[in-house]
Design an enzyme around this catalytic site. Structure first.
Site, mmCIF file in Angstrom:
data_model
loop_
_atom_site.group_PDB
_atom_site.id
_atom_site.type_symbol
_atom_site.label_atom_id
_atom_site.label_comp_id
_atom_site.label_asym_id
_atom_site.label_seq_id
_atom_site.Cartn_x
_atom_site.Cartn_y
_atom_site.Cartn_z
ATOM 1 C CB CYS A 207 -13.716 -7.352 38.476
ATOM 2 S SG CYS A 207 -15.027 -7.408 37.447
ATOM 3 C CG PHE A 208 -11.641 -1.178 40.294
ATOM 4 C CD1 PHE A 208 -12.152 -0.710 41.428
ATOM 5 C CD2 PHE A 208 -11.025 -0.122 39.367
ATOM 6 C CE1 PHE A 208 -12.206 0.707 41.814
ATOM 7 C CE2 PHE A 208 -11.320 1.285 39.820
ATOM 8 C CZ PHE A 208 -11.784 1.666 40.790
ATOM 9 C CG HIS A 309 -20.161 -9.956 44.882
ATOM 10 N ND1 HIS A 309 -19.473 -10.175 46.207
ATOM 11 C CD2 HIS A 309 -19.689 -8.526 44.585
ATOM 12 C CE1 HIS A 309 -18.338 -9.258 46.253
ATOM 13 N NE2 HIS A 309 -18.651 -8.227 45.388
ATOM 14 C CB THR A 337 -13.877 -11.243 39.968
ATOM 15 O OG1 THR A 337 -12.958 -11.181 40.631
ATOM 16 C CG2 THR A 337 -14.877 -11.971 40.837
ATOM 17 C CE LYS A 340 -15.487 -9.859 45.399
ATOM 18 N NZ LYS A 340 -14.227 -9.135 44.383
ATOM 19 C CB THR A 457 -17.429 -0.108 51.965
ATOM 20 O OG1 THR A 457 -15.951 0.003 51.957
ATOM 21 C CG2 THR A 457 -17.835 -1.493 51.239
#
Length: 535
Positions: A207-208, A309, A337, A340, A457
């Protein structure tokens, strides 16, 4: 007893970089700091005397004894001062010295990362257990994985992966344009498009890459495009926006009013993209999705919404916050994504057919990258199907029950939990060394793995532990975690000061953090402790 400064480094590393390590850690070590300070006060001492000081220090250090031969070869000047800017050859840039300097900089600011050696287990009934290898092999419980529902070890998912491996092999064979396309790719993209109620979807290796490629490609293609980016956006979106070099406007995190204030300044006819996330990965914040979409469309912008997420975890079929709040039709582009809640790897974007075809045709991050292998495609498709079924709905309900229970127990014991309306439970510490110390003590002494989250982060001063309980953590496991975490907390003399922000905190969420009666009506958990606390 091992040296607390060097035991995490391999012996070969110490042998190769002994001067660097002594320069970095010597002043912190009670054994060798006196010798180094003594050498530093008299630069005229002979090499023989300096070597004597080194050998004396080494003889008292249980770890450096193992690398005595390397230390004996050091020159005094290497220990007293390492000059990273000087060139060993006037014609050649000192690459390694420069790289070492950058690593030292990270270590000094306590943002250098040391990976924990963890093998997660996937046998029947083993999730969320793992094996950890800091000092031999030992069993631990994982509390920080993004494998939120345990789909990576679901028997049906594993069986699909196994069958795909035997039938199609382990690799895709190249890019989809050359040799990597398959019916598995097309079937998974069709499944994703249906999940998000869109015309099409496009798969990426992560997904990046999906976020970076899509935002970059659209921004460069749209004439005179402006991008409006949430201040809390993920690095993948930031990179795509930055690389596009189009005008960008950053609005305050989850703040529709600020977004509208910025949008008003640009002509409605100018192409615009508003990019944001539904569930923020580190804070657990949930955006005011419908309000942000409405404001974006009011001023002629497309919406790019990251549901990374949220997919698998919210909505009737696991499509995310957009499905939960019945506003998927207002989301022009959705990124998600497979790595996850869906338990595999890879990313995707979904949208209308012509938009997806545009990215497929122009996106370099898609065109020139080897495609996802058959095993991933088969496993991800099966995971999506499971989470769209009654089994998935049961898992989501149990997941939310566990999140609510663990959050309530942590707060009951005074641990500094940040309020969030999502499944992510952040515990704020605010200091990188303390954060790492808690994480290390938990895994070393108590058998709980919760990774410390430090800069970059999160911003400096926002260091935290990030818990993500799953449906497979039992109440007994959660109770034991709280007991052990509180003990570690007290052993390190950290304050037990409870909730870290107001329940109506704008940073966590504004309109989606409903009033009591609205939350009560939405909540599916009988006698939910969070709802009762608000009554």
């Amino acid at each position: 007893m091992s040296c607390p400064f060097l035991t995490r480094l391999s012996h070969s590393y110490v042998k190769n970089y002994a001067p660097l390590l002594l320069n970095m850690y010597g002043s912190q070590c009670p054994v060798i700091s006196r010798s180094i300070n003594h050498m530093s006060t008299d630069n005229q001492k002979t090499q023989e005397n300096i070597t004597d000081h080194i050998e004396t220090a080494v003889s008292k250090c249980p770890f450096l004894k193992e690398v005595t031969s390397a230390v004996k070869e050091l020159k005094g000047q290497d220990i007293i001062e390492v000059n990273y800017d000087s060139k060993t050859n006037e014609e050649v840039f000192p690459y390694n010295n420069f790289f070492h300097q950058q690593i030292i900089k990270k270590k000094k600011e306590h943002s250098y990362r040391i990976f924990k050696k963890v093998n997660r287990l996937a046998g029947p009934g083993e999730f969320p257990k793992a094996l950890e290898y800091t000092s031999g092999e030992k069993p631990i419980t994982v509390w920080c994985s993004n494998d939120y529902l345990g789909m990576s070890c679901h028997p049906l998912v594993k069986n699909e992966v196994r069958n795909a491996l035997e039938r199609y092999g382990s690799g895709a064979g190249g890019t989809r344009n050359i040799s990597g396309n398959s019916t598995l790719h097309e079937d998974l993209e069709k499944t994703l498009a249906q999940l998000h109620e869109k015309d099409g979807a496009l798969l990426f290796t992560s997904c990046f890459v999906a976020n970076d490629t899509t935002l970059f490609t659209l921004a460069k293609a749209l004439p005179g495009c402006h991008i409006f980016s949430d201040a809390g956006n993920h690095a993948s979106m930031i990179q795509g926006i930055k690389n596009s070099q189009v005008p960008k406007h950053i609005f305050k995190h989850n703040d529709p009013e600020h977004l509208e204030e910025l949008l008003k300044k640009i002509d409605v006819n100018v192409p615009k993209i508003v990019a944001f996330e539904t569930v923020h990965s580190m804070t657990g914040a949930v955006c005011p999705l419908e309000e942000l979409c409405d404001i974006a469309h009011k001023y002629g912008a497309l919406t790019f919404v990251d549901e990374v997420h949220a997919v698998g975890l919210y909505g009737e079929h696991g499509a995310g916050i957009g499905e939960r709040d019945h506003v998927m039709h207002k989301m022009d582009m959705i990124s998600g994504t497979l790595g996850k809640a869906f338990g595999n790897i890879g990313g995707y974007v979904a949208g209308n057919g012509v938009l997806i075809d545009m990215i497929r045709s122009y996106g370099a991050g898609f065109i020139f990258t080897t495609s996802l292998p058959p095993t991933v495609l088969a496993g991800a498709k099966k995971a999506i199907e499971i989470l769209a079924s009654d089994e998935g709905r049961t898992l989501r309900q149990k997941h939310q029950e566990n999140v609510q229970y663990l959050r309530a127990q942590l707060l009951k014991n005074g641990l500094p939990v940040e309020h969030t309306p999502s499944h992510i439970i952040p515990i704020k510490i605010g200091d990188p060394m303390q954060c790492t110390a808690v994480s290390d003590a938990l895994i070393r002494d108590k058998g709980h793995y919760i990774q410390a989250i430090n800069f970059p982060t999160v911003a400096r001063g926002q260091e935290k532990l990030r818990l993500a309980p799953t449906p497979h953590h039992t109440k007994e496991m959660m109770d034991q975690l709280v007991t052990d975490l509180k003990q570690v907390w007290q052993d390190l003399n950290l304050p037990l000061n409870g909730l870290q922000c107001e329940k109506e905190c704008k940073f966590c969420q504004k309109p989606i953090l409903f009033k009591y009666y609205e939350l009560r009506d939405r909540c599916t958990i009988p006698n939910c402790p969070q709802i009762l606390a608000m009554a």
